[in-house]
Write a protein that holds these residues in place. Structure first.
Motif, PDB file in Angstrom:
ATOM      1  N   VAL A   1     -14.755   3.128  -8.893  1.00 25.89           N
ATOM      2  CA  VAL A   1     -14.817   2.227  -7.602  1.00 25.89           C
ATOM      3  C   VAL A   1     -13.439   2.355  -6.958  1.00 25.89           C
ATOM      4  CG1 VAL A   1     -14.986  -0.100  -6.640  1.00 25.89           C
ATOM      5  CG2 VAL A   1     -16.773   0.950  -8.357  1.00 25.89           C
ATOM      6  N   LYS A   2     -12.266   1.880  -7.951  1.00 28.74           N
ATOM      7  CA  LYS A   2     -10.896   1.894  -7.110  1.00 28.74           C
ATOM      8  C   LYS A   2     -10.586   3.501  -6.724  1.00 28.74           C
ATOM      9  CE  LYS A   2      -5.801   1.554  -8.170  1.00 28.74           C
ATOM     10  NZ  LYS A   2      -4.912   1.334  -9.166  1.00 28.74           N
TER      11      LYS A   2
ATOM     12  N   ALA B   1     -12.239   3.916  -3.267  1.00 30.60           N
ATOM     13  CA  ALA B   1     -11.550   3.099  -2.108  1.00 30.60           C
ATOM     14  C   ALA B   1     -10.024   3.882  -1.879  1.00 30.60           C
ATOM     15  CB  ALA B   1     -11.324   1.757  -2.772  1.00 30.60           C
ATOM     16  N   MET B   2      -9.546   4.447  -2.746  1.00 32.15           N
ATOM     17  CA  MET B   2      -8.143   5.105  -2.455  1.00 32.15           C
ATOM     18  C   MET B   2      -8.392   6.556  -1.576  1.00 32.15           C
ATOM     19  SD  MET B   2      -6.478   5.170  -6.299  1.00 32.15           S
ATOM     20  CE  MET B   2      -5.330   6.437  -5.988  1.00 32.15           C
TER      21      MET B   2
ATOM     22  N   ALA C   1      -8.677   7.764   5.856  1.00 31.13           N
ATOM     23  CA  ALA C   1      -8.353   6.916   7.036  1.00 31.13           C
ATOM     24  C   ALA C   1      -7.282   7.049   7.690  1.00 31.13           C
ATOM     25  CB  ALA C   1      -8.719   5.487   6.794  1.00 31.13           C
ATOM     26  N   LEU C   2      -5.961   7.075   6.528  1.00 30.35           N
ATOM     27  CA  LEU C   2      -4.954   6.981   7.369  1.00 30.35           C
ATOM     28  C   LEU C   2      -4.326   8.485   7.439  1.00 30.35           C
ATOM     29  CD1 LEU C   2      -3.115   4.091   5.269  1.00 30.35           C
ATOM     30  CD2 LEU C   2      -3.890   4.074   7.725  1.00 30.35           C
TER      31      LEU C   2
ATOM     32  N   LEU D   1      -4.257  12.080  -5.617  1.00 28.74           N
ATOM     33  CA  LEU D   1      -5.478  12.473  -5.571  1.00 28.74           C
ATOM     34  C   LEU D   1      -5.766  13.940  -5.574  1.00 28.74           C
ATOM     35  CD1 LEU D   1      -6.488   9.705  -2.748  1.00 28.74           C
ATOM     36  CD2 LEU D   1      -7.191   9.605  -5.198  1.00 28.74           C
TER      37      LEU D   1
ATOM     38  N   THR E   1       1.824   9.950  -0.208  1.00 29.04           N
ATOM     39  CA  THR E   1       0.629  10.424   0.388  1.00 29.04           C
ATOM     40  C   THR E   1       0.253   9.808   1.364  1.00 29.04           C
ATOM     41  OG1 THR E   1      -0.615   8.976  -1.411  1.00 29.04           O
ATOM     42  CG2 THR E   1       0.041  11.096  -2.085  1.00 29.04           C
ATOM     43  N   LEU E   2       0.664   8.576   1.831  1.00 27.67           N
ATOM     44  CA  LEU E   2       0.315   7.693   2.926  1.00 27.67           C
ATOM     45  C   LEU E   2       1.330   7.738   3.875  1.00 27.67           C
ATOM     46  CD1 LEU E   2      -1.597   4.986   1.083  1.00 27.67           C
ATOM     47  CD2 LEU E   2      -2.563   7.073   1.769  1.00 27.67           C
TER      48      LEU E   2
ATOM     49  N   ALA F   1     -11.218   6.733   0.557  1.00 29.61           N
ATOM     50  CA  ALA F   1     -11.438   6.231   1.592  1.00 29.61           C
ATOM     51  C   ALA F   1     -10.137   6.090   2.527  1.00 29.61           C
ATOM     52  CB  ALA F   1     -12.548   5.177   1.784  1.00 29.61           C
ATOM     53  N   ILE F   2      -9.176   5.276   1.874  1.00 26.28           N
ATOM     54  CA  ILE F   2      -8.208   4.935   2.554  1.00 26.28           C
ATOM     55  C   ILE F   2      -7.159   5.923   2.879  1.00 26.28           C
ATOM     56  CG2 ILE F   2      -5.814   3.684   2.040  1.00 26.28           C
ATOM     57  CD1 ILE F   2      -7.410   1.658   0.400  1.00 26.28           C
ATOM     58  N   LYS F   3      -6.934   7.010   2.041  1.00 24.59           N
ATOM     59  CA  LYS F   3      -6.256   8.273   2.331  1.00 24.59           C
ATOM     60  C   LYS F   3      -6.960   8.967   3.579  1.00 24.59           C
ATOM     61  CE  LYS F   3      -3.902  12.072   1.489  1.00 24.59           C
ATOM     62  NZ  LYS F   3      -2.331  12.184   1.701  1.00 24.59           N
TER      63      LYS F   3
ATOM     64  N   LEU G   1       0.802  -1.211  -0.098  1.00 21.05           N
ATOM     65  CA  LEU G   1      -0.038   0.060   0.097  1.00 21.05           C
ATOM     66  C   LEU G   1       0.929   1.249   0.034  1.00 21.05           C
ATOM     67  CD1 LEU G   1      -2.819   0.929   0.321  1.00 21.05           C
ATOM     68  CD2 LEU G   1      -2.906   1.144   2.475  1.00 21.05           C
TER      69      LEU G   1
END
Lengths: 473, 473
Positions: free
Chosen positions: B445-446, B449-450, B456-457, B469, B205-206, B452-454, B198
């Motif tokens: 959709v991807k 999801a990206m 979240a973290l 993004l 970015t993460l 949402a992950i961004k 990931l």
């Protein structure tokens, strides 16, 4: 969030939204797991035929807050495929999505639906003169979607990598029911976060894989197989190093076998032909797959000679025919079944940095010896630093009498793994069996990130709840 | 969330929390990017020496809502390393974290800090008689952390995979400042979600990668290099298939070169020695790396003969010395520099399924021809389905006069990529340059999801905002 059981009214709702035959009564076989220690709650079974049907199922479950358990071949060893506690789930079996959607030999790519049996994927590749290298004991019944969900390992990881290394793209249904069309046949694609690898190994907790684009390899022209007796795990490691110096990536398999495993075979599977009259404490199974122009038998002979000179081997058998090769593989492949028939107190699927394997084996034996006369069968994928370190009662005693020591045995083994920066689950996954162990040994920062990701993608927590991560509250 | 600029008061805060020398005035070189089209906002520069210092920096930025831009070698081609818009960032340069922390030849593992120059990592591996196969034009100045952040490709992907395939474990600082100790040397570890992959390719970015455990390979015993003239991209693909049938995984490199690139070399880098008197429309560079016992020159001769018989090649040069080998590589490696000197209207880093490469090239040429007499230099990693498809003004004309057609050219190329299920960024990443393109072509959709992950973290959105993004609002 509180989840609701998949009950008759939920089944009725699904029947209104899906074609006949998709929603079914659940048979007992979907509620078992191979070790026979857990029984799944009986909810509703669905057997969709298309990704759209999977999407509808997940969307309905999301709306109704019903837990979903994705179901492949049912061969997983960590209780990811049955839900023994809490509300009964919707079990989504991929058994009717078994198509090989396409084979592209020039691209070394095969696209399979998640329900395809691993052996069928291998055969389809083989029919196109290509190799799909994933190979493991359950290959006749496990399904590729399940292999991906747990990032299965097996006997060819040394050369070809884990399942995640064999996947180029996925089609999947996310926890909100959305379909991710990521079935890419590309070798290179740097457009954003690696959702593929996030889903692979997430054991159905982040979505349901419905199809995959898989990487194929050239079929090695010359294959050679041998078993060699080695004086120690240390020597086995040195022999592997020597083999790789001699034939590079040509070493496909390098498996360590302990005499205890051979003793179990003699005891419970006497029909399995063993290559040595005596029962060596340590032996290895090696397979080479070489390119045109190289003779694998000669290469194995050369390795044996060089090993003999440096006291790394003392005896060996090089297969001279396909039948002999099958015999050697039979020894290795029947050890798990022999283990099962003998019955372990506790089994462990661990990895450590490869160079620490000999120290792990020696220290593991020493610490287990302190618990009494327990027997250890330690075997597995030496070249990957991955051993199955299984502990059994003393000869003639019953494992039921040792249930009190089970937790202690696992603590000893996993503590040692932790000390050596290893993994308490090398190739089987976490499932429900090892959730507490992961909480105990896992990096807390990684666990927090995992929880954040889970909540972000599955805010109601419907996807395979209780697997990998503990259910909150 | 609204971010604040890294101003003098923030720098003063950092100085109180970190040792002298970590916080610095930012020099102009940190604000440039190789294409010279974007200038970064000048904030504060920090050059930490330890992961703990990186953690402190990120924690301070998180508390102060200050954007953070991780900085490696500054060689990225998609504007991920400078922030031209919005509040000026804290630039965290890894240039003082360059240690090779350990080499484990028996494990084929090397542990390097993120600031290690790629060429130094290669040299350290080489010193232990091992190969670190990542190889690309910027290897003398790019840093391994940056390679990981963008999942760099290069000339050996065909055989050894992308950067992500060469990484076993990471140490990284997450957006909240927490340190993830994931520097695993394990080949197999199925304990939870794949945080490593990931972070790899997430372009800062993460989190900030601070060190990596990297996979080494055996050094091929016999290396052979050749350039061959092929009648078409189609023939090049057939030749690659033939090569892999003959030597399996031994094909390390297979690069396609168009005559336009050779013409550019003649024009702007005439000192680069070219192997053919005429200027072939299509040629390929092939390199074999073979195990002991195989003769790479003989294998190349055999390939050439077989190719000749099937009209897949018409001329060729097999390097007979290390100097000749270097000459052939010089041709390939100087094409990007020649491109830069000529100056493209628009360049593209695309991939398509390998078997569609010939159709892509033909159709791309056809559609670009409709825009007038533009020149195309199409070259790259044929074996990976990855081409650089760069478009130039007609001979003698100035690219400045074609800025109006730039967007149209890219639309034509990327539309075609999309039609062929390809990728608009095969190996360079998204950075800030391609954010709008990703929004346009990415799977929704991807992308969801990206996001949402961004969130979240990195709930405050401090890590490299605007890269990969779009920044919300």
């Amino acid at each position: 969030m509180k989840l609701n059981a998949a009950d008759e009214s939920f089944a009725a709702l699904l029947r209104t939204r899906l074609p006949e035959g998709v929603v079914r009564d659940i048979e007992p076989r979907y509620l078992d797991e191979p070790r026979g220690r857990y029984a799944g709650k009986a909810g509703v079974l669905a057997a969709p035929r298309t990704v759209e049907e999977v999407s509808t199922l997940v969307r309905c479950a999301d709306e109704a807050c019903v837990p979903v358990v994705p179901y492949g071949g049912g061969t997983g060893l960590v209780v990811g495929q049955v839900k023994p506690d809490g509300p009964a789930p919707l079990v989504v079996s991929l058994e009717r999505m078994t198509a090989i959607r396409g084979i592209y030999p020039d691209e070394n790519v095969l696209v399979a639906e998640a329900g395809a049996i691993l052996a069928d994927v291998q055969a389809a590749a083989s029919g196109a003169n290509r190799l799909f290298p994933l190979s493991l004991a359950a290959e006749g019944s496990c399904r590729i979607g399940g292999n991906l969900a747990v990032n299965a390992g097996g006997v060819n990881v040394l050369r070809y990598g884990n399942t995640r290394d064999l996947c180029l793209g996925l089609e999947a249904v996310l926890p909100n029911g959305d379909i991710w069309h990521g079935l890419s046949r590309l070798r290179k694609d740097n457009t954003g976060y690696d959702l593929r690898n996030l889903l692979i190994g997430s054991e159905g907790t982040l979505g349901i894989i419905t199809a995959a684009a898989l990487k194929l390899s050239p079929v090695p022209v010359g294959v050679g197989t041998a078993m060699m007796v080695v004086p120690s795990a240390d020597a086995a490691l040195a022999l592997l190093s020597m083999a790789r110096d001699q034939v590079g990536e040509g070493v496909s398999t390098f498996e360590l076998i302990h005499g205890q495993g051979l003793a179990f075979l003699s005891e419970v599977l006497p029909m399995v032909r063993q290559p040595f009259d005596h029962r060596p404490e340590w032996s290895i199974l090696i397979e080479l797959g070489l390119a045109e122009g190289l003779d694998p038998t000669a290469a194995l002979e050369r390795l044996f000679e060089a090993g003999l000179e440096r006291d790394l081997v003392s005896d060996g058998v090089i297969a001279q025919s396909e039948a002999q090769r099958a015999d050697l593989w039979n020894v290795r492949e029947n050890i798990p079944e022999a283990n099962r028939l003998v019955g372990s107190i506790a089994s462990h699927d661990i990895s450590v940095p490869i160079s620490l394997i000999p120290a792990f084996v020696a220290e593991g034996q020493r610490r287990i010896a302190e618990l009494g006369g327990l027997r250890i069968n330690c075997f597995g994928h030496l070249g990957d630093g991955n051993l199955h370190f299984n502990v059994y009662p003393p000869q003639g005693e019953n494992r039921a009498d040792f249930s009190g020591v089970k937790a202690q045995v696992t603590r000893v083994v996993h503590d040692l793994v932790q000390e050596m920066d290893g993994s308490i689950s090398a190739e089987h996954g976490i499932g429900r069996l090892k959730v507490a162990e992961l909480e105990r040994y896992g990096d807390p920062v990684k666990l927090a990130a995992m929880r954040a990701i889970k909540t972000a993608l599955d805010p109601r927590g419907i996807m395979n709840p209780g697997a990998v991560l503990a259910v909150a509250g």
